[in-house]
Design a protein around this motif. Structure first.
Motif, PDB file in Angstrom:
ATOM      1  N   LYS A  43      45.838 102.754  92.515  1.00 10.51           N
ATOM      2  CA  LYS A  43      45.311 104.101  92.257  1.00 10.51           C
ATOM      3  C   LYS A  43      43.948 104.010  91.596  1.00 10.51           C
ATOM      4  O   LYS A  43      43.541 102.960  91.103  1.00 10.51           O
ATOM      5  CB  LYS A  43      46.284 104.889  91.380  1.00 10.51           C
ATOM      6  N   GLU A  44      43.248 105.133  91.581  1.00  9.54           N
ATOM      7  CA  GLU A  44      41.945 105.185  90.939  1.00  9.54           C
ATOM      8  C   GLU A  44      42.092 105.239  89.422  1.00  9.54           C
ATOM      9  O   GLU A  44      43.152 105.597  88.905  1.00  9.54           O
ATOM     10  CB  GLU A  44      41.181 106.426  91.419  1.00  9.54           C
ATOM     11  N   ARG A  45      41.007 104.898  88.755  1.00 15.32           N
ATOM     12  CA  ARG A  45      40.978 104.999  87.298  1.00 15.32           C
ATOM     13  C   ARG A  45      40.668 106.443  86.927  1.00 15.32           C
ATOM     14  O   ARG A  45      39.629 106.988  87.309  1.00 15.32           O
ATOM     15  CB  ARG A  45      39.920 104.057  86.727  1.00 15.32           C
ATOM     16  N   ASP A  46      41.568 107.052  86.200  1.00 21.42           N
ATOM     17  CA  ASP A  46      41.455 108.466  85.844  1.00 21.42           C
ATOM     18  C   ASP A  46      41.325 108.653  84.339  1.00 21.42           C
ATOM     19  O   ASP A  46      41.938 107.916  83.566  1.00 21.42           O
ATOM     20  CB  ASP A  46      42.679 109.251  86.327  1.00 21.42           C
ATOM     21  N   MET A  47      40.584 109.688  83.969  1.00 21.34           N
ATOM     22  CA  MET A  47      40.460 110.011  82.548  1.00 21.34           C
ATOM     23  C   MET A  47      41.760 110.622  82.040  1.00 21.34           C
ATOM     24  O   MET A  47      42.297 111.545  82.660  1.00 21.34           O
ATOM     25  CB  MET A  47      39.299 110.967  82.307  1.00 21.34           C
ATOM     26  N   ALA A  98      33.146 104.024  76.274  1.00 23.38           N
ATOM     27  CA  ALA A  98      32.152 104.669  75.421  1.00 23.38           C
ATOM     28  C   ALA A  98      30.858 104.881  76.209  1.00 23.38           C
ATOM     29  O   ALA A  98      30.491 104.082  77.072  1.00 23.38           O
ATOM     30  CB  ALA A  98      31.872 103.809  74.196  1.00 23.38           C
ATOM     31  N   GLN A  99      30.177 105.970  75.890  1.00 24.25           N
ATOM     32  CA  GLN A  99      28.871 106.229  76.499  1.00 24.25           C
ATOM     33  C   GLN A  99      27.848 105.187  76.056  1.00 24.25           C
ATOM     34  O   GLN A  99      27.972 104.608  74.967  1.00 24.25           O
ATOM     35  CB  GLN A  99      28.336 107.578  76.043  1.00 24.25           C
ATOM     36  N   GLY A 100      26.813 105.031  76.873  1.00 25.93           N
ATOM     37  CA  GLY A 100      25.687 104.223  76.471  1.00 25.93           C
ATOM     38  C   GLY A 100      24.708 105.037  75.638  1.00 25.93           C
ATOM     39  O   GLY A 100      24.812 106.269  75.557  1.00 25.93           O
ATOM     40  N   SER A 101      23.767 104.348  75.010  1.00 26.83           N
ATOM     41  CA  SER A 101      22.788 105.008  74.172  1.00 26.83           C
ATOM     42  C   SER A 101      21.949 105.991  74.990  1.00 26.83           C
ATOM     43  O   SER A 101      21.443 105.637  76.054  1.00 26.83           O
ATOM     44  CB  SER A 101      21.870 103.958  73.533  1.00 26.83           C
ATOM     45  N   GLY A 102      21.841 107.227  74.505  1.00 27.42           N
ATOM     46  CA  GLY A 102      21.044 108.227  75.188  1.00 27.42           C
ATOM     47  C   GLY A 102      21.740 108.956  76.308  1.00 27.42           C
ATOM     48  O   GLY A 102      21.197 109.900  76.871  1.00 27.42           O
ATOM     49  N   LEU A 107      31.947 113.060  81.770  1.00 23.69           N
ATOM     50  CA  LEU A 107      33.044 113.654  82.523  1.00 23.69           C
ATOM     51  C   LEU A 107      33.829 112.672  83.371  1.00 23.69           C
ATOM     52  O   LEU A 107      34.980 112.925  83.703  1.00 23.69           O
ATOM     53  CB  LEU A 107      32.499 114.765  83.431  1.00 23.69           C
ATOM     54  N   SER A 108      33.203 111.554  83.755  1.00 21.89           N
ATOM     55  CA  SER A 108      33.868 110.656  84.692  1.00 21.89           C
ATOM     56  C   SER A 108      33.545 109.211  84.361  1.00 21.89           C
ATOM     57  O   SER A 108      32.745 108.925  83.478  1.00 21.89           O
ATOM     58  CB  SER A 108      33.418 110.961  86.124  1.00 21.89           C
ATOM     59  N   THR A 109      34.157 108.298  85.106  1.00 26.99           N
ATOM     60  CA  THR A 109      33.918 106.875  84.858  1.00 26.99           C
ATOM     61  C   THR A 109      32.440 106.518  84.930  1.00 26.99           C
ATOM     62  O   THR A 109      31.973 105.651  84.196  1.00 26.99           O
ATOM     63  CB  THR A 109      34.693 106.020  85.877  1.00 26.99           C
ATOM     64  N   ALA A 110      31.683 107.189  85.778  1.00 32.91           N
ATOM     65  CA  ALA A 110      30.265 106.874  85.963  1.00 32.91           C
ATOM     66  C   ALA A 110      29.431 107.141  84.720  1.00 32.91           C
ATOM     67  O   ALA A 110      28.315 106.632  84.597  1.00 32.91           O
ATOM     68  CB  ALA A 110      29.706 107.669  87.136  1.00 32.91           C
ATOM     69  N   HIS A 111      29.948 107.939  83.816  1.00 28.48           N
ATOM     70  CA  HIS A 111      29.195 108.329  82.627  1.00 28.48           C
ATOM     71  C   HIS A 111      29.451 107.426  81.429  1.00 28.48           C
ATOM     72  O   HIS A 111      28.936 107.702  80.349  1.00 28.48           O
ATOM     73  CB  HIS A 111      29.534 109.775  82.261  1.00 28.48           C
ATOM     74  N   TYR A 112      30.235 106.389  81.626  1.00 28.66           N
ATOM     75  CA  TYR A 112      30.574 105.484  80.529  1.00 28.66           C
ATOM     76  C   TYR A 112      30.040 104.096  80.822  1.00 28.66           C
ATOM     77  O   TYR A 112      30.295 103.521  81.871  1.00 28.66           O
ATOM     78  CB  TYR A 112      32.089 105.450  80.307  1.00 28.66           C
ATOM     79  N   SER A 113      29.290 103.565  79.865  1.00 31.48           N
ATOM     80  CA  SER A 113      28.640 102.272  80.072  1.00 31.48           C
ATOM     81  C   SER A 113      29.453 101.090  79.563  1.00 31.48           C
ATOM     82  O   SER A 113      29.253  99.966  80.013  1.00 31.48           O
ATOM     83  CB  SER A 113      27.278 102.267  79.367  1.00 31.48           C
ATOM     84  N   TYR A 114      30.333 101.357  78.627  1.00 28.99           N
ATOM     85  CA  TYR A 114      31.060 100.266  77.994  1.00 28.99           C
ATOM     86  C   TYR A 114      32.566 100.479  78.122  1.00 28.99           C
ATOM     87  O   TYR A 114      33.058 101.593  77.923  1.00 28.99           O
ATOM     88  CB  TYR A 114      30.669 100.143  76.514  1.00 28.99           C
ATOM     89  N   TRP A 115      33.255  99.385  78.434  1.00 26.51           N
ATOM     90  CA  TRP A 115      34.691  99.429  78.689  1.00 26.51           C
ATOM     91  C   TRP A 115      35.392  98.283  77.965  1.00 26.51           C
ATOM     92  O   TRP A 115      34.842  97.182  77.843  1.00 26.51           O
ATOM     93  CB  TRP A 115      34.955  99.290  80.186  1.00 26.51           C
ATOM     94  N   GLY A 116      36.599  98.567  77.519  1.00 27.97           N
ATOM     95  CA  GLY A 116      37.432  97.504  76.989  1.00 27.97           C
ATOM     96  C   GLY A 116      38.116  96.753  78.105  1.00 27.97           C
ATOM     97  O   GLY A 116      37.974  97.086  79.288  1.00 27.97           O
ATOM     98  N   GLN A 117      38.889  95.751  77.733  1.00 25.85           N
ATOM     99  CA  GLN A 117      39.552  94.899  78.722  1.00 25.85           C
ATOM    100  C   GLN A 117      40.852  95.515  79.225  1.00 25.85           C
ATOM    101  O   GLN A 117      41.396  95.056  80.234  1.00 25.85           O
ATOM    102  CB  GLN A 117      39.826  93.517  78.116  1.00 25.85           C
TER     103      GLN A 117
END
Length: 125
Positions: A43-47, A98-102, A107-117
């Motif tokens: 399945k897709e990664r969902d918020m 978490a979002q990246g600086s700036g 709203l979605s996976t594309a808007h987050y720059s940093y991910w845990g394992q």
């Protein structure tokens, strides 16, 4: 370099509870948004939930409303997800993001720059 480390996953029976934690390090800024996502096999990664410091608001997926609570302790650089009344459908790998600086949107996976394992949550019936 920002690092996110999740913990707290495990195996529980339906109706049980777990609390996930995500400790962040390496920040030189404070992201507006942090979130929990989940991904089941095939399945897709969902918020699942997000918290936005700008409006003090939170968002929950319909499937977890009333059962999950997201919170953030800025002093400890830690994001939490309290999960109650767990169901087998909640079984998935859970990721902190978490979002990246700036960055502005969250709203979605594309808007987050940093991910845990990821941390695995398995709920048995």
């Amino acid at each position: 370099q920002v690092q996110l480390v999740e913990s707290g996953g495990g195996s529980v029976q339906a109706g049980g509870s777990l609390r996930l934690s995500c400790v962040a390090s390496g920040y030189t800024y404070s992201p507006y948004c942090m979130a929990w996502f989940r991904q089941a096999p095939g399945k897709e990664r969902d918020m699942v939930a997000r918290i936005d410091t700008r409006a003090g608001g939170t968002y929950y997926a319909d499937s977890v409303k009333g059962r999950f609570t997201i919170s953030r302790d800025n002093a400890k650089n830690t994001l939490y997800l309290q999960m109650n009344s767990l169901k087998p459908d909640d079984t998935a790998m859970y990721y902190c993001a978490a979002q990246g600086s700036g960055d502005w949107y969250c709203l979605s996976t594309a808007h987050y720059s940093y991910w845990g394992q990821g941390t695995q949550v398995t709920v048995s019936s």
